[in-house]
Structure formats: structure tokens, C-alpha cells
Design a protein around this motif. Structure first.
Motif, PDB file in Angstrom:
ATOM      1  N   LYS B  19       7.146 115.937  59.460  1.00 48.68           N
ATOM      2  CA  LYS B  19       7.481 115.974  60.884  1.00 48.68           C
ATOM      3  C   LYS B  19       8.920 115.602  61.169  1.00 48.68           C
ATOM      4  N   ALA B  20       9.505 114.771  60.314  1.00 48.81           N
ATOM      5  CA  ALA B  20      10.852 114.295  60.636  1.00 48.81           C
ATOM      6  C   ALA B  20      11.916 115.315  60.305  1.00 48.81           C
ATOM      7  N   LYS B  21      11.582 116.298  59.507  1.00 51.15           N
ATOM      8  CA  LYS B  21      12.628 117.234  59.098  1.00 51.15           C
ATOM      9  C   LYS B  21      13.263 117.954  60.276  1.00 51.15           C
ATOM     10  N   PRO B  22      12.489 118.557  61.176  1.00 52.28           N
ATOM     11  CA  PRO B  22      13.141 119.219  62.308  1.00 52.28           C
ATOM     12  C   PRO B  22      13.944 118.250  63.160  1.00 52.28           C
ATOM     13  N   VAL B  23      13.423 117.034  63.327  1.00 50.82           N
ATOM     14  CA  VAL B  23      14.154 116.034  64.114  1.00 50.82           C
ATOM     15  C   VAL B  23      15.505 115.768  63.475  1.00 50.82           C
ATOM     16  N   SER B  24      15.468 115.596  62.171  1.00 44.07           N
ATOM     17  CA  SER B  24      16.694 115.294  61.449  1.00 44.07           C
ATOM     18  C   SER B  24      17.694 116.437  61.567  1.00 44.07           C
ATOM     19  N   VAL B  26      17.904 118.707  63.950  1.00 46.02           N
ATOM     20  CA  VAL B  26      18.415 118.742  65.327  1.00 46.02           C
ATOM     21  C   VAL B  26      19.475 117.671  65.528  1.00 46.02           C
ATOM     22  N   LEU B  27      19.153 116.455  65.078  1.00 41.41           N
ATOM     23  CA  LEU B  27      20.112 115.360  65.247  1.00 41.41           C
ATOM     24  C   LEU B  27      21.402 115.655  64.500  1.00 41.41           C
ATOM     25  N   GLY B  28      21.263 116.247  63.336  1.00 40.97           N
ATOM     26  CA  GLY B  28      22.451 116.570  62.554  1.00 40.97           C
ATOM     27  C   GLY B  28      23.355 117.544  63.294  1.00 40.97           C
ATOM     28  N   VAL B  29      22.742 118.566  63.836  1.00 42.66           N
ATOM     29  CA  VAL B  29      23.532 119.556  64.584  1.00 42.66           C
ATOM     30  C   VAL B  29      24.173 118.919  65.807  1.00 42.66           C
ATOM     31  N   LEU B  30      23.356 118.151  66.539  1.00 43.12           N
ATOM     32  CA  LEU B  30      23.873 117.467  67.730  1.00 43.12           C
ATOM     33  C   LEU B  30      25.045 116.569  67.384  1.00 43.12           C
ATOM     34  N   SER B  31      24.896 115.850  66.276  1.00 41.54           N
ATOM     35  CA  SER B  31      25.963 114.912  65.930  1.00 41.54           C
ATOM     36  C   SER B  31      27.235 115.668  65.622  1.00 41.54           C
ATOM     37  N   LEU B  32      27.105 116.790  64.956  1.00 40.88           N
ATOM     38  CA  LEU B  32      28.278 117.609  64.642  1.00 40.88           C
ATOM     39  C   LEU B  32      28.957 118.036  65.929  1.00 40.88           C
ATOM     40  N   VAL B  33      28.145 118.511  66.861  1.00 43.02           N
ATOM     41  CA  VAL B  33      28.682 118.970  68.150  1.00 43.02           C
ATOM     42  C   VAL B  33      29.383 117.834  68.881  1.00 43.02           C
ATOM     43  N   PHE B  34      28.646 116.737  69.056  1.00 46.99           N
ATOM     44  CA  PHE B  34      29.203 115.637  69.841  1.00 46.99           C
ATOM     45  C   PHE B  34      30.430 115.022  69.190  1.00 46.99           C
ATOM     46  N   LEU B  35      30.339 114.850  67.877  1.00 44.96           N
ATOM     47  CA  LEU B  35      31.463 114.200  67.204  1.00 44.96           C
ATOM     48  C   LEU B  35      32.717 115.066  67.272  1.00 44.96           C
ATOM     49  N   SER B  36      32.541 116.357  67.039  1.00 46.47           N
ATOM     50  CA  SER B  36      33.749 117.188  67.082  1.00 46.47           C
ATOM     51  C   SER B  36      34.312 117.218  68.489  1.00 46.47           C
ATOM     52  N   LEU B  37      33.401 117.348  69.460  1.00 49.01           N
ATOM     53  CA  LEU B  37      33.848 117.342  70.854  1.00 49.01           C
ATOM     54  C   LEU B  37      34.578 116.048  71.171  1.00 49.01           C
ATOM     55  N   CYS B 216      23.578 109.992  67.066  1.00 51.76           N
ATOM     56  CA  CYS B 216      22.877 111.157  66.516  1.00 51.76           C
ATOM     57  C   CYS B 216      23.076 111.215  65.018  1.00 51.76           C
ATOM     58  N   PHE B 217      24.302 110.957  64.613  1.00 51.31           N
ATOM     59  CA  PHE B 217      24.563 110.991  63.189  1.00 51.31           C
ATOM     60  C   PHE B 217      23.743 109.936  62.459  1.00 51.31           C
ATOM     61  N   ALA B 218      23.664 108.750  63.047  1.00 47.46           N
ATOM     62  CA  ALA B 218      22.890 107.687  62.407  1.00 47.46           C
ATOM     63  C   ALA B 218      21.443 108.109  62.275  1.00 47.46           C
ATOM     64  N   GLY B 219      20.915 108.693  63.346  1.00 47.66           N
ATOM     65  CA  GLY B 219      19.527 109.153  63.295  1.00 47.66           C
ATOM     66  C   GLY B 219      19.329 110.152  62.172  1.00 47.66           C
ATOM     67  N   HIS B 220      20.250 111.111  62.112  1.00 45.80           N
ATOM     68  CA  HIS B 220      20.142 112.145  61.080  1.00 45.80           C
ATOM     69  C   HIS B 220      20.231 111.534  59.691  1.00 45.80           C
ATOM     70  N   ASN B 221      21.200 110.628  59.514  1.00 46.21           N
ATOM     71  CA  ASN B 221      21.435 110.036  58.212  1.00 46.21           C
ATOM     72  C   ASN B 221      20.260 109.175  57.761  1.00 46.21           C
ATOM     73  N   ARG B 251      14.966 124.029  50.671  1.00 48.81           N
ATOM     74  CA  ARG B 251      14.450 124.077  52.042  1.00 48.81           C
ATOM     75  C   ARG B 251      13.940 122.718  52.499  1.00 48.81           C
ATOM     76  N   TYR B 252      13.394 121.954  51.567  1.00 48.80           N
ATOM     77  CA  TYR B 252      12.748 120.716  51.957  1.00 48.80           C
ATOM     78  C   TYR B 252      13.690 119.545  52.086  1.00 48.80           C
ATOM     79  N   VAL B 253      14.731 119.600  51.306  1.00 51.17           N
ATOM     80  CA  VAL B 253      15.593 118.432  51.342  1.00 51.17           C
ATOM     81  C   VAL B 253      16.965 118.847  51.798  1.00 51.17           C
ATOM     82  N   PHE B 254      17.290 118.555  53.010  1.00 49.87           N
ATOM     83  CA  PHE B 254      18.622 118.939  53.475  1.00 49.87           C
ATOM     84  C   PHE B 254      19.501 117.708  53.454  1.00 49.87           C
TER      85      PHE B 254
END
Lengths: 213, 254, 217
Positions: B19-24, B26-37, B216-221, B251-254
Motif C-alpha cells: 500500500k505504501a508504494k503509491p504513496v511513496s 506520489v510524495l516523491g514526485v510532489l517533493s521534486l515539484v515543490f523543491l525545484s519550485l 514530502c521528500f522526507a515522507g518519500h525517503n 517495479r517493486y523497489v523504487f
């Protein structure tokens, strides 16, 4: 009243295990043990070095949590571990009196002295334990059990380090305890010293698949 | 009934892994967006500070990392508590995942704080409530790390970590207060050093973006580390073996 | 007998008390010798310095708090016995405090003299140490319980609990400092007392838990 993860079935059983196995970091130590110890009976746990005898005893009293299967023991137990539990800077008599206090009994110096004497250590009764030999320290630890009112004795290698004369004394102590309605579970790897009511041998085992405790 | 099932599901490593994979992700993408912004906005577009010139921009890294390292420790303390009371193994996985990130962020906070201090207030370091408690936080992280290294047995390791995490969490506010109190005895004037003057929105908006990005990055990490740790711990179980042998590892371990 | 045993342990192994005390006196001497010429009147620095030294020398005695008992098996017997475990923990803490904190309280005037603290403050210094050293023993107890089963736990023990001892040193040192500057404690003594009380509430439970963990190792 019992300890463990199930309740004792009836009054006359002091230790019961059903498919009990112990683990150390997900490695299973021995094949399942299903035993029953009744009042007035003794059980010897045999096995090679490292087979898990000490771990089994510790698991029974709750000092080792990684187990599988069910077990229960009577709450009134006395445990003697691999480490003797003697304070080396105190004399044998002081150790016995301390042990009495630990078990909620009033300090009884004369009874302590009597027990030391029974084990043949009276001339060392006032020497701090650090100056005694291994065998003598073992005898002091045995002396502690003599006025214990605990029904179940769980002993880790009680016969090790004893000379033949002291072994005989221990055998007589065991017999007396069983006659008094107690029971004993002990581990041993010295042959033909005492004949227990029953024996169990810990055999190693290989497990496939998931290991969950 | 429902709440109980949900709670029990959380105790299952496999459920979390899946279950945590999609969350992770999403958070990873969000963190990339927010951090670069946040980085671009903060470094390039936010107006220059009236007093500090451009050096204040290091705040965009310093503040989020300081906030986050404290939050992570609090997270560990709470996870420890839950683990001790409800005997959930997943909480130990969570704590072990948070430690590396927490230590790094604390170090970043300390270093960036020092770099900020030099041009701004003329000093590399000042012993006040915030700096001392952050420094102590670093020691606490290190202490937990060292404790985990020293204990071999996994369940003892988990329980001991939980105790120290909880005690440490209680400690941080006490330390901060004690140093602030000490300062009221001596140098009331220096209090203004750590006070930030009111910031216009063009300055604190990018800060907010950075903070969100960091979290977001912390969540992803943390989630990613947890998933890897779960694979390691459950490596003998059937479901992990089937992942390893199915050739779908990537696929399973990003 | 249980409490008596602890004191027997101390009386037959006096090095448990003497060594930390010696450490403290030697450390004080080193500081007095090296810093006095530089700082001149060390009265201001004395407060924090005394507390730091008290803390560090307590550390030397904390490791052995449970270690002997763990090694000879008496720790597990204590926990398996019928005595109230909280009583056991508090008893251990009390004997540790008697062998370190109390001793330092008694020796405090000597330390204060060598560090240049003015004489009329000795009484207050003693009070301050009296209030704060129990916190050191209590917090140290938790660390000692956690590390007793680990091989060379001593260094890890210091690493774990020193960060948690910070408030004690800060409040304690700050109290003395405030005393030197303005003749009164400035609230520090109250906070020191509060820290000790807080430790009294949290430490015994944490210690018991940690002891149970350690005997299972």
C-alpha cells in the motif's frame, strides 16, 4: 495460577508445553517439544552444547520471548540460571539470607547456616564467595534451595562442577523435593548421575518457509 | 470493528509494503515539484533582504531542515511509544528508516545555520536555546544509531531504541527551555539574534514551498527505506521470495 | 537485607566510591591549575564547571551500577524475586546516589574553595547539588540499565545519557552563576528541583523496562 501463554490444565501439572520451539533471531533452535511434568516428577532436558537447553529454561520463565507453540508453568518457581546468581563479595550465609529476603521471607540466619552445613561448607561459611572454588560456589547456590517453598525448580546444569560426593547430596535433595510434592525440570549433560522420571532430548531442526514468532 | 482491522493491517509488513508504494511515489514526485519550485523561486526570484542582502537565502534550506529534523525525532518518539505499547514491529522499521535522514538533516541545519550566521551576525556559532537543542538533537540521533549498532538481537534492539527515542523526545523541549532560561540570566539583548523580523509574502511563500517540499521528500525517503527494510527483514518469507524471483524487481523497489 | 546488601557491596568494594571521588578531585585540580592564571578570578566560571565535573565523575560510577549484578546473575534473580520492582530500582538509585552524589555534596566546599567560589555561597552550593544530583543518578540509571548487557557498554552509556543530562547541568550551573552574580538563584533551583522530580517520575519505569530487556540478551 500459571505463567506462559496458556493456562495449566489441572492442579497436578506444574509444567506443560505443546509444540514449543525457541528461536534466536529467526533461527529455530530445536524441534517442537511437547512435555508434561506432574507434581512429584522430574524432567531432564538433554542435548548437545548449543542445542538450546538454557534457552528453553529461560523461555519457560519468560526471560526469552522468541518462542512458538504454547507453554505454561506454575507461578511458584525457583530458577537457577547458568550464572549462579551469587554475590561474590558476600559470604555464603549472607547470600542465603539475601535470597530469603528476595523471596519475601524473614531473614533466618540459623537456617541459612544449617543449609550451608548440609552442603559441607561450614568452614567456608564466613568467607566471601569470590574466594571459593567453582564447585563450592555451586554448592552455595544449591544450599539456597533447601528452605525454599517453591514447588517447581528450573535448574540449568545443576550437576556440572560437582564432585561425586556433592552429586550424591544433590540427588538426595532432588529426591526429597519430589517426595515433598515438588517437581524439577533441569538440564544436564553428565551421564548417569540421576534418573529422572522422564527425559527430553533437544534435536536441531531445519525450517522451510516463513518463520514467525 | 473497522478501526481494529485498520490498526491490525498497519501491523502487517506486507500490507504496508504494497500500500505504501503509491504513496511513496506520489510524495516523491510532489517533493521534486515543490523543491525545484522553491529553490528557483527562493534563490532567484524572491526579493533581496533589506538588511542581509542575498545571504538570507540560505534560510530556504536551513529552516525546513531544522523543522524537519525535529519533526522526525518526534516521529521516532511516537513510533517508539506505539511500538512499545501495541507491540507493532513496523514501528521499529519506521524508526530505523528515519534515523539516517534525521541525522543528515540535523547536520544540514547546523551547518547552514552556521553559514547563515557568519555574514549576518558576524559569528559562526552562538550558544542559545535553538542551537544547543539542535546540537543535542544531533547527539541524540547519534546515540540511537550507536545503540542500534551495539545490540544484535532484533527485538531487544527495537525495544531499547523505543525507550531512548521517547526519553530523547521529552528532552528536547526541556533543553531548549533551559538554555533560554540561562540566557535570561545573562544577556537579554542577544535574544533578538534568533528573532526573525516580519517577512513579506514574497519571501515566506517560497519558504513555505520549500518546507512542503522537504516534508514530502522526507515522507518519500522514509517510506522507501521502510519498504527496503521490510524486504530485508522478511527475506525468508514466501511473498518476498516470489518478488525476488519474478524478475519484476525494478517495479517493486523504487 | 536487600538494602543492606547494596551497602555491603559498597563497603567491601570501596573503590566504587573512592575512584569517582578521586576523579573529581583530580579534575578539579587540573582545571584550577590550568584555568586560574588565565581567568584570574574563577568565581564566575565555578558554577558551570562544578556541575560539569560532578556529572562526568558520576558517569564513571554509573557503568558499574548494574554490571556486577548482571555478570554474576543476581540481576535476574532480583527481577524474578517477589520484591516490588520499583522498590528495587529506587534502592539501586539511592545507593548509587549515596556513593556518588552525596559524597560530592559533602566534598563540595573543598571543590568550591579550589575553584574560587566565595565562602558565603558554600551553603547554597551544597543545596543546589543536593537538589540536582538525584537527577543525575536517576537519568544515569536508565542508561546503565540499557547498556549493561552490551559488551563495552561504558562509552555507549555516556553517549546516550549525556545529551539527556544537559538540562541538569544547565539549570544547575545557571543557578550557581546567578548566585554568584546576584546573590540569589534566579529560579534555577526550582527548575532543577522540577527536573529531578520529572526524572523521578520517568526514570524508574524506563529503567525497569530496560532491565527486563537487558536480562533477556
Amino acid at each position: 495460577m500459571s505463567l506462559g501463554n496458556t493456562a495449566l490444565r489441572d492442579e497436578n501439572i506444574t509444567v506443560e508445553t505443546k509444540n514449543l520451539q525457541c528461536f534466536r533471531d529467526e533461527r529455530c533452535l530445536f524441534a517442537p517439544i511437547s512435555e508434561e511434568v506432574r507434581v512429584g516428577a522430574s524432567l531432564e532436558v538433554k542435548g548437545r552444547n548449543g542445542s538450546g537447553k538454557t534457552t528453553l529454561l529461560r523461555a519457560l520463565i519468560g526471560l526469552h520471548r522468541q518462542t512458538r507453540g504454547s507453554f505454561s508453568i506454575s507461578t511458584s518457581f525457583l530458577y537457577q540460571g547458568h550464572k549462579l546468581g551469587l554475590d561474590e563479595s558476600m559470604t555464603p550465609v549472607e547470600n542465603l539470607v539475601w535470597f530469603q529476603a528476595l523471596n519475601g521471607r524473614k531473614a533466618n540466619q540459623s537456617s541459612a547456616f544449617r543449609n550451608i552445613d548440609f552442603l559441607g561448607l561450614s568452614e567456608k561459611a564466613d568467607t566471601p564467595c569470590q574466594f571459593l572454588s567453582t564447585g563450592q560456589k555451586k554448592k552455595v547456590s544449591i544450599a539456597r534451595w533447601l528452605d525454599s517453598d517453591k514447588k517447581l525448580w528450573l535448574l540449568d546444569e545443576p550437576f556440572t562442577s560437582l564432585d561425586s560426593e556433592s552429586s550424591n547430596v544433590l540427588v538426595s535433595i532432588f529426591d526429597q523435593h519430589l517426595v515433598n510434592g515438588g517437581s524439577i525440570v533441569y538440564s544436564n549433560h553428565i551421564d548417569a548421575v540421576y534418573t529422572p522420571s522422564s527425559e527430553v532430548r533437544l534435536e536441531p531442526v531445519e525450517l522451510e518457509g516463513i518463520v514467525e514468532c | 470493528m473497522r478501526a481494529k482491522t485498520w490498526f491490525h493491517q498497519w501491523g502487517s509488513p506486507r500490507w504496508f509494503f504494497e500500500k505504501a508504494k503509491p504513496v511513496s511515489t506520489v510524495l516523491g514526485v510532489l517533493s521534486l515539484v515543490f523543491l525545484s519550485l522553491g529553490i528557483i523561486w527562493g534563490l532567484a526570484f524572491a526579493p533581496e533582504d533589506y538588511q542581509q542582502g542575498n545571504s538570507f537565502r540560505i534560510m530556504y534550506v536551513h529552516v525546513p531542515s531544522a523543522l524537519l529534523c525535529q519533526s522526525l525525532y518526534l516521529f521516532m518518539g511516537i513510533a517508539g511509544f506505539i511500538g512499545l505499547v501495541w507491540r507493532m514491529k513496523l514501528t521499529d522499521v519506521a524508526i530505523s528508516a528515519a534515523i539516517p535522514l534525521g541525522m543528515m538533516l540535523t547536520a544540514v541545519a547546523l551547518i547552514t545555520g552556521s553559514l547563515w550566521g557568519r555574514p549576518t551576525w558576524g559569528t559562526w556559532w552562538e550558544w542559545d536555546g535553538r542551537t544547543v537543542s539542535t546540537l543535542v538533537l544531533f547527539f541524540l540521533y547519534f546515540g540511537i544509531y550507536a545503540l542500534r549498532q551495539a545490540i544484535k538481537d532484533s527485538s531487544t534492539k527495537a525495544n531499547a531504541t523505543a525507550i531512548i527515542a521517547m526519553v530523547g523526545t521529552l528532552n528536547i523541549p526541556i533543553i531548549k527551555y533551559s538554555v533560554d532560561w540561562w540566557h535570561t540570566l545573562h544577556q537579554p539583548a542577544t535574544f533578538t539574534i534568533t528573532e526573525k523580523p516580519a517577512m513579506p509574502s514574497e519571501m515566506w511563500l517560497p519558504l513555505l514551498v520549500m518546507v512542503i517540499g522537504f516534508y514530502c521528500f522526507a515522507g518519500h525517503n522514509v517510506i522507501s527505506r521502510m519498504r527496503i527494510e521490510i524486504l530485508r527483514r522478511e527475506s525468508r518469507s514466501a511473498w518476498v521470495k516470489s518478488i525476488a524471483t519474478s524478475g519484476e524487481k525494478a517495479r517493486y523497489v523504487f | 537485607m536487600l538494602v543492606r546488601r547494596e551497602f555491603i557491596g559498597i563497603s567491601r568494594n570501596p573503590s566504587l566510591v573512592i575512584n569517582p571521588l578521586m576523579f573529581l578531585l583530580i579534575a578539579v585540580t587540573i582545571f584550577a591549575i590550568t584555568l586560574k592564571p588565565i581567568l584570574g578570578d574563577m568565581g564566575r566560571a565555578a558554577g558551570g564547571l562544578i556541575w560539569v565535573l560532578v556529572l562526568l565523575s558520576s558517569l564513571t560510577s554509573l557503568d558499574s551500577l548494574f554490571r556486577k549484578d548482571y555478570d554474576n546473575g543476581t540481576l535476574e534473580q532480583l527481577l524474578l524475586g517477589e520484591v516490588n520492582p520499583f522498590f528495587l530500582v529506587l534502592m539501586k538509585c539511592f545507593t548509587h546516589w549515596c556513593s556518588s552524589g552525596l559524597v560530592m555534596v559533602i566534598v563540595a566546599p573543598v571543590i568550591a574553595m579550589s575553584l574560587g567560589l566565595s565562602q558565603d555561597l558554600y551553603g547554597s552550593l551544597v543545596l543546589c547539588l543536593l537538589v540536582g544530583t538525584p537527577a543525575i543518578s536517576l537519568i544515569g540509571l536508565v542508561g546503565a540499565a540499557l547498556t549493561v548487557a552490551l559488551g563495552r557498554g561504558g562509552a555507549l552509556l555516556s553517549l546516550l545519557i549525556l545529551p539527556i543530562m544537559f538540562p541538569v547541568v544547565i539549570f544547575g550551573g545557571g543557578s550557581i552563576d546567578s548566585l554568584v552574580m546576584s546573590g540569589e538563584f534566579g529560579g534555577g533551583l526550582i527548575w532543577l528541583f522540577a527536573t529531578s522530580m520529572f526524572a523521578l517520575g520517568v526514570a524508574p519505569i524506563a529503567t525497569l523496562f530496560a532491565l527486563r530487556l537487558s536480562i533477556e540478551i
